[in-house]
Design an enzyme around this catalytic site. Structure first.
Site, PDB file in Angstrom:
ATOM      1  N   TYR A 178       0.841  -1.199   0.000  1.00 52.25           N
ATOM      2  CA  TYR A 178       0.000   0.000   0.000  1.00 52.25           C
ATOM      3  C   TYR A 178       0.874   1.246   0.000  1.00 52.25           C
ATOM      4  CZ  TYR A 178       0.847   0.892   5.008  1.00 52.25           C
ATOM      5  OH  TYR A 178       1.429   1.173   6.215  1.00 52.25           O
ATOM      6  N   CYS A 179       0.298   2.350  -0.464  1.00 47.54           N
ATOM      7  CA  CYS A 179       0.949   3.656  -0.440  1.00 47.54           C
ATOM      8  C   CYS A 179      -0.154   4.710  -0.401  1.00 47.54           C
ATOM      9  CB  CYS A 179       1.885   3.841  -1.633  1.00 47.54           C
ATOM     10  SG  CYS A 179       1.076   3.690  -3.241  1.00 47.54           S
ATOM     11  N   THR A 180       0.181   5.958  -0.639  1.00 43.22           N
ATOM     12  CA  THR A 180      -0.797   7.035  -0.470  1.00 43.22           C
ATOM     13  C   THR A 180      -1.963   6.926  -1.444  1.00 43.22           C
ATOM     14  OG1 THR A 180       0.991   8.486   0.244  1.00 43.22           O
ATOM     15  CG2 THR A 180      -1.101   9.531  -0.319  1.00 43.22           C
ATOM     16  N   ILE A 207      -4.143   4.571   0.462  1.00 41.01           N
ATOM     17  CA  ILE A 207      -4.680   4.953   1.770  1.00 41.01           C
ATOM     18  C   ILE A 207      -5.866   5.900   1.626  1.00 41.01           C
ATOM     19  CG2 ILE A 207      -4.131   6.112   3.940  1.00 41.01           C
ATOM     20  CD1 ILE A 207      -1.137   5.345   3.298  1.00 41.01           C
TER      21      ILE A 207
END
Length: 320
Positions: A178-180, A207
């Protein structure tokens, strides 16, 4: 009442003559009165733009009308004021800098981890056969991360490929990256697959989308964003604060830029220390002759500065 929107998006799609596209796209954005930062490369688009709700709708409709970008998933935040001061649209070699430029090895248009919608990610993340992997930089995951996530000691996403050996111990697990907003995961998951990790997934929309569609459950802290807000709330279900003031150690969710422009480091600092140090990370920066005036926000309009390679301050829009 919010009258502005901020859009976060990316798209891996081949753009011929990307440099000219960037110049034309900048004119288009300015014609709508938008502010923000967009990176254009032959491999696609990576952007965050802000403006009136009407201008943002026109922008999204126009971009979606281009078949190359029809599949873009815009993440839309309502804001009380524009999230940027100026509009930049720049041509670069990659839309998220990784150093992985061989399309025969890493090509998100051909192979990435399986995309999980937020509720699918939430259903899988706590299983014993799963590892949740944060592919963001130190300053980002120090502010907020998923509960029990594996984090990496990296200053920028370009350091991610060097961490593959450290991740080898998880090859027998399902890897949920996951990342932004999702853009880093496209290349991170592709590299993991290339390196022999058999089951790799990624949080679709990152996110930000998880917060909107799954209430942000079990995301601890706040999410760093690449505009003048610096961070946003994600978790409306079971929120906690995990970040601490760099100077005194007290719990604080506030992240700022150091007021010394030749440092400009992103770090967490409580209001008390912010007032005491005038928004600086150290006494040395506080005494710097070019120190900027601290107004309590810790955000400053970027101006060209000499690169200080000893500081963890070379942050890029692409690095999200």
């Amino acid at each position: 009442m919010a009258i502005y929107n901020t859009l976060l998006y990316y798209c891996y799609s081949t753009i011929a003559d990307a440099e000219q596209f960037a110049a034309d796209h900048l004119k288009f954005c300015k014609s709508l009165g938008l502010t923000g930062r967009i990176i254009v490369a032959e491999e696609g688009l990576n952007g965050t733009v802000s403006g009136t709700a009407e201008a943002c709708k026109t922008y999204m409709d126009t971009v979606h009308a281009d078949e190359r970008f029809a599949g873009i998933d815009f993440k839309v935040d309502e804001v009380t004021e524009p999230s940027f001061v100026k509009m930049h649209c720049r041509y670069k070699a990659e839309i998220v800098y990784s150093g992985l430029r061989d399309p025969n090895v890493i090509n998100p248009q051909q192979q990435t981890g399986k995309h999980l919608e937020p509720k699918e990610f939430m259903a899988m993340k706590d299983r014993d056969d799963v590892v949740v992997l944060d592919v963001r930089s130190n300053y980002e995951h120090s502010l907020g991360k998923f509960k029990n996530a594996v984090t990496l000691d990296i200053e920028n996403f370009r350091d991610f490929p060097a961490m593959i050996n450290e991740l080898a111990k998880y090859k027998d697990k399902k890897i949920l990256t996951y990342c932004t907003g999702g853009i880093k995961c496209e290349k991170a998951s592709a590299l993991l697959l290339h390196e022999g990790f058999p089951e790799v997934y990624q949080l679709h929309g990152g996110i930000i989308k998880y917060g909107k569609e799954a209430g942000g459950q079990d995301f601890e802290g706040k999410c760093y964003v690449f505009d003048n807000r610096l961070s946003v709330d994600v978790n409306s279900v079971n929120p906690v604060v995990i970040s601490t003031c760099r100077n005194c150690g007290t719990t604080t969710p506030k992240m700022i830029n150091c007021a010394n422009p030749e440092c400009n480091e992103h770090f967490t600092q409580c209001d008390e220390c912010g007032t005491k140090l005038e928004g600086c990370c150290s006494d040395a920066c506080q005494s710097h002759p070019r120190k900027r005036v601290y107004d309590g926000t810790g955000y400053y309009v970027k101006v060209p500065q000499p690169v200080n390679t000893n500081k963890r301050n070379n942050l890029q829009l692409a690095d999200r």
